[in-house]
Motif scaffolding. Structure first.
Motif, PDB file in Angstrom:
ATOM      1  N   ILE A  26     -32.617 -22.631  32.717  1.00 11.89           N
ATOM      2  CA  ILE A  26     -34.032 -22.493  33.052  1.00 11.89           C
ATOM      3  C   ILE A  26     -34.895 -22.527  31.796  1.00 11.89           C
ATOM      4  O   ILE A  26     -35.974 -23.134  31.762  1.00 11.89           O
ATOM      5  N   SER A  27     -34.422 -21.889  30.725  1.00 11.66           N
ATOM      6  CA  SER A  27     -35.183 -21.864  29.476  1.00 11.66           C
ATOM      7  C   SER A  27     -35.340 -23.251  28.871  1.00 11.66           C
ATOM      8  O   SER A  27     -36.295 -23.508  28.126  1.00 11.66           O
ATOM      9  N   SER A  28     -34.399 -24.146  29.182  1.00 13.52           N
ATOM     10  CA  SER A  28     -34.457 -25.500  28.633  1.00 13.52           C
ATOM     11  C   SER A  28     -35.658 -26.268  29.162  1.00 13.52           C
ATOM     12  O   SER A  28     -36.098 -27.246  28.537  1.00 13.52           O
ATOM     13  N   PHE A  29     -36.183 -25.853  30.318  1.00 14.70           N
ATOM     14  CA  PHE A  29     -37.310 -26.554  30.933  1.00 14.70           C
ATOM     15  C   PHE A  29     -38.586 -25.718  30.966  1.00 14.70           C
ATOM     16  O   PHE A  29     -39.656 -26.247  31.282  1.00 14.70           O
ATOM     17  N   SER A  30     -38.478 -24.425  30.665  1.00 11.17           N
ATOM     18  CA  SER A  30     -39.624 -23.527  30.817  1.00 11.17           C
ATOM     19  C   SER A  30     -40.112 -23.034  29.458  1.00 11.17           C
ATOM     20  O   SER A  30     -39.355 -23.017  28.487  1.00 11.17           O
ATOM     21  N   ASN A  31     -41.359 -22.612  29.416  1.00 11.93           N
ATOM     22  CA  ASN A  31     -41.938 -22.062  28.190  1.00 11.93           C
ATOM     23  C   ASN A  31     -41.774 -20.547  28.159  1.00 11.93           C
ATOM     24  O   ASN A  31     -42.742 -19.793  28.104  1.00 11.93           O
ATOM     25  N   PHE A  32     -40.518 -20.108  28.214  1.00 12.15           N
ATOM     26  CA  PHE A  32     -40.249 -18.681  28.130  1.00 12.15           C
ATOM     27  C   PHE A  32     -40.410 -18.211  26.682  1.00 12.15           C
ATOM     28  O   PHE A  32     -40.512 -18.998  25.759  1.00 12.15           O
ATOM     29  N   SER A  33     -40.400 -16.905  26.523  1.00 10.47           N
ATOM     30  CA  SER A  33     -40.470 -16.310  25.188  1.00 10.47           C
ATOM     31  C   SER A  33     -39.569 -15.085  25.176  1.00 10.47           C
ATOM     32  O   SER A  33     -38.955 -14.718  26.187  1.00 10.47           O
ATOM     33  N   PHE A  34     -39.499 -14.417  24.011  1.00 12.05           N
ATOM     34  CA  PHE A  34     -38.704 -13.196  23.937  1.00 12.05           C
ATOM     35  C   PHE A  34     -39.286 -12.111  24.837  1.00 12.05           C
ATOM     36  O   PHE A  34     -38.548 -11.241  25.313  1.00 12.05           O
ATOM     37  N   SER A  35     -40.574 -12.177  25.092  1.00 13.81           N
ATOM     38  CA  SER A  35     -41.195 -11.192  25.997  1.00 13.81           C
ATOM     39  C   SER A  35     -40.603 -11.298  27.395  1.00 13.81           C
ATOM     40  O   SER A  35     -40.406 -10.277  28.075  1.00 13.81           O
ATOM     41  N   ALA A  37     -37.521 -12.272  28.115  1.00 11.81           N
ATOM     42  CA  ALA A  37     -36.192 -11.662  28.074  1.00 11.81           C
ATOM     43  C   ALA A  37     -36.292 -10.134  28.077  1.00 11.81           C
ATOM     44  O   ALA A  37     -35.532  -9.455  28.785  1.00 11.81           O
ATOM     45  N   ILE A  38     -37.216  -9.602  27.303  1.00 14.81           N
ATOM     46  CA  ILE A  38     -37.398  -8.139  27.238  1.00 14.81           C
ATOM     47  C   ILE A  38     -37.813  -7.591  28.598  1.00 14.81           C
ATOM     48  O   ILE A  38     -37.357  -6.521  29.025  1.00 14.81           O
ATOM     49  N   LEU A  71     -29.961  -9.735  36.232  1.00 10.52           N
ATOM     50  CA  LEU A  71     -31.161  -9.758  35.381  1.00 10.52           C
ATOM     51  C   LEU A  71     -30.790  -9.629  33.904  1.00 10.52           C
ATOM     52  O   LEU A  71     -31.384 -10.296  33.038  1.00 10.52           O
ATOM     53  N   LEU A  72     -29.799  -8.783  33.597  1.00  3.78           N
ATOM     54  CA  LEU A  72     -29.409  -8.554  32.207  1.00  3.78           C
ATOM     55  C   LEU A  72     -28.854  -9.822  31.568  1.00  3.78           C
ATOM     56  O   LEU A  72     -29.280 -10.222  30.474  1.00  3.78           O
ATOM     57  N   PHE A  73     -27.901 -10.475  32.242  1.00  2.00           N
ATOM     58  CA  PHE A  73     -27.272 -11.659  31.640  1.00  2.00           C
ATOM     59  C   PHE A  73     -28.195 -12.875  31.699  1.00  2.00           C
ATOM     60  O   PHE A  73     -28.090 -13.769  30.850  1.00  2.00           O
ATOM     61  N   PHE A  74     -29.089 -12.898  32.678  1.00  5.01           N
ATOM     62  CA  PHE A  74     -30.123 -13.942  32.672  1.00  5.01           C
ATOM     63  C   PHE A  74     -31.009 -13.772  31.436  1.00  5.01           C
ATOM     64  O   PHE A  74     -31.362 -14.753  30.762  1.00  5.01           O
ATOM     65  N   ALA A  75     -31.350 -12.522  31.121  1.00  7.34           N
ATOM     66  CA  ALA A  75     -32.164 -12.245  29.933  1.00  7.34           C
ATOM     67  C   ALA A  75     -31.425 -12.641  28.655  1.00  7.34           C
ATOM     68  O   ALA A  75     -32.038 -13.145  27.708  1.00  7.34           O
ATOM     69  N   VAL A  76     -30.102 -12.417  28.626  1.00  7.31           N
ATOM     70  CA  VAL A  76     -29.308 -12.824  27.456  1.00  7.31           C
ATOM     71  C   VAL A  76     -29.377 -14.335  27.273  1.00  7.31           C
ATOM     72  O   VAL A  76     -29.524 -14.832  26.145  1.00  7.31           O
TER      73      VAL A  76
END
Length: 508
Positions: A26-35, A37-38, A71-76
């Protein structure tokens, strides 16, 4: 529902692996950030706390546990991709984009030869170790570890259009932290002997092997042998390489898992015949041999995946545990994505390698049962079922990525694959004995030459057919995902019914 929850609860490994890979995807296509994941880690902590306080029923607590782990491993996965995505070109180099520039750096990968230019990857120490792809003149040629001053036009890579399809070349290079290209470059040697001494020694052995092939086997058979044993795909030349792609047999010259499996089995077999070595020492030496071979041939995704799985098999044998091939595949995938998360989406070789392995694990056995009329002599039934399974399963991705559908792929693979192990055997000893004496290598070279000529004739004849391949200018991603979803549903139903029949037999 309850059975599914119970299954996930018992198989934490599967849940963790799947959600980690999904987070990277999902991160490969989305503009996620460390926020992001936190935030997911915070939600996971709240659920774990709620479960720890035991304010809900046992079944609800189990559901909360699964959601919290998800949720935890998705965040990782999200966090790992964001760490990789922090890389950026050096500001001083960005100022020179579009201009001629001179950059001095050490060649950090094996150079790739093309018909009209040489490809180098250098690490420029003066710019904080920035990796740059250099397209240089054919001569002079440089080797791994050489420090070279290159002068050329500095550009940022962009999309490449070929046959009506767009290839995101920038994203492909970015997975290896390469953001700049130095084109039309000329080079001047500054120093020699840099890089890793181990890798430099292994590449020297590789080049001497190739030299032994070239002295005793004529072209293009010697280049084909180099590709089969050592993965030197570029040595085939553009026209012959395209012929192999048209006939769907290119995988034998890019060191697929099939080749690595043969190498790993051969190393283990040879070492197990040495009586003075204990079982654990021979297994450890085999693992070391596999690692060194992977380094020597360049460490392509298919090579790394097959090497990791082969080492897991050796580890299982050393510890006396049962090796589960599907679990081994998941471990290899997670290890590679953890090391470089961008290979999951931006490396076609990685994707094809794992899809082919999935086909061999779950589809090939089913087809083998259906092909009962095909003889098992010379492993013909296995070859047919493996070939059909892999060809069918990787086809949607190939059509999406390349748009090339090889009509003749199945017959060509059936005619060629059975003799590839034989070619590797005679070709390897032709190269090895060439270090000792030419007359010792000659008989092996003659047989290898004959078999390689046979492969070339088969490929050339089938590629000359007017219907050998069909090119599609457009194959939507939605259609690819629909086909894979259909494959998954069919496999689920087939294995579910198979387990039900087995249970009935046991009860009766």
């Amino acid at each position: 529902m309850e059975k599914g929850i119970a299954l996930l609860g018992r198989n934490i490994f599967l849940l963790a692996s799947g959600t980690f890979l999904f987070g990277v995807f999902i991160s490969s296509f989305s503009n996620f950030s460390f926020s992001t994941a936190i935030f997911f880690v915070f939600l996971s902590a709240l659920l774990f706390l709620y479960r720890w306080l035991k304010v809900a029923e046992a079944e609800t607590q189990r559901i909360f546990k699964i959601i919290a782990l998800t949720l935890l491993f998705f965040a990782v996965g999200v966090a790992r991709y964001e760490v990789k995505d922090l890389s950026a070109p050096h500001p001083a180099l960005l100022e020179r984009v579009g201009e001629r520039a001179s950059v001095t750096g050490v060649v950090v990968e094996e150079p790739e030869h093309r018909e009209t230019y040489e490809l180098y990857i250098i690490r420029a120490s003066e710019f904080d170790g920035e990796k740059i792809l250099v397209r240089a003149e054919l001569y002079p040629q440089f080797d791994y570890g050489d420090e070279v001053k290159f002068s050329g036009r500095l550009d940022r890579p962009g999309a490449i259009e070929e046959g009506g399809r767009i290839f995101d070349y920038a994203a492909y290079l970015a997975k290896d932290d390469i953001y700049l290209i130095l084109s039309f470059a000329s080079g001047e040697l500054v120093a020699e002997g840099g890089g890793s001494p181990v890798k430099r020694a292994l590449l020297t052995v590789k080049f001497r092997f190739i030299g032994n092939f070239e002295r005793r086997i004529t072209e293009p058979a010697s280049s084909l042998l180099s590709g089969i044993i050592l993965g030197t795909e570029s040595s085939l030349g553009k026209d012959l390489e395209q012929t192999f792609r048209t006939t769907g047999i290119i995988h034998i010259v890019v060191l697929s898992g099939y080749n690595i499996t043969l190498v790993a089995s051969s190393i283990l077999w040879l070492l197990s015949r040495l009586c003075f070595l204990s079982r654990r020492v021979s297994l450890a030496a085999s693992a070391l041999g596999i690692v060194l071979f992977a380094i020597m041939v360049g460490g392509a995704p298919s090579v790394v995946r097959a090497s990791l799985m082969a080492i897991l098999v050796l580890l299982a044998r050393a510890t006396g545990r049962t090796y589960h091939v599907a679990r081994g595949l998941v471990i290899a995938a997670c290890a590679m994505v953890l090391w470089n998360p961008k290979v999951l989406v931006f490396d076609t070789g990685f994707e094809l390698s794992f899809l082919a392995t999935v086909a061999l694990i779950w589809i090939a056995p089913l087809l083998g049962e259906k092909f009962s009329r095909i003889t098992e002599k010379f492993a013909l039934r296995t070859i047919v079922s493996d070939t059909v399974a892999t060809q069918l399963f990787v086809l949607p991705l190939l059509l999406y990525k390349t748009g090339l559908f090889s009509v003749v792929s199945l017959p060509v693979n059936l005619l060629v694959l059975p003799i590839v192990p034989v070619i590797m055997f005679f070709g390897f000893f032709a190269g090895l004995l060439g270090f000792l004496a030419g007359f010792l290598a000659f008989p092996f070279a003659i047989i290898a030459q004959f078999l390689l000529t046979y492969v070339l004739k088969v490929v050339e004849w089938f590629s000359s057919l007017p219907f050998a391949a069909v090119s599609l200018t457009f194959f939507p991603a939605a259609l690819m995902w629909f086909i894979f979803a259909l494959y998954g549903f069919m496999l689920w139903r087939i294995y579910k019914n198979k387990r039900a029949r087995q249970a009935q037999v046991l009860l009766s």
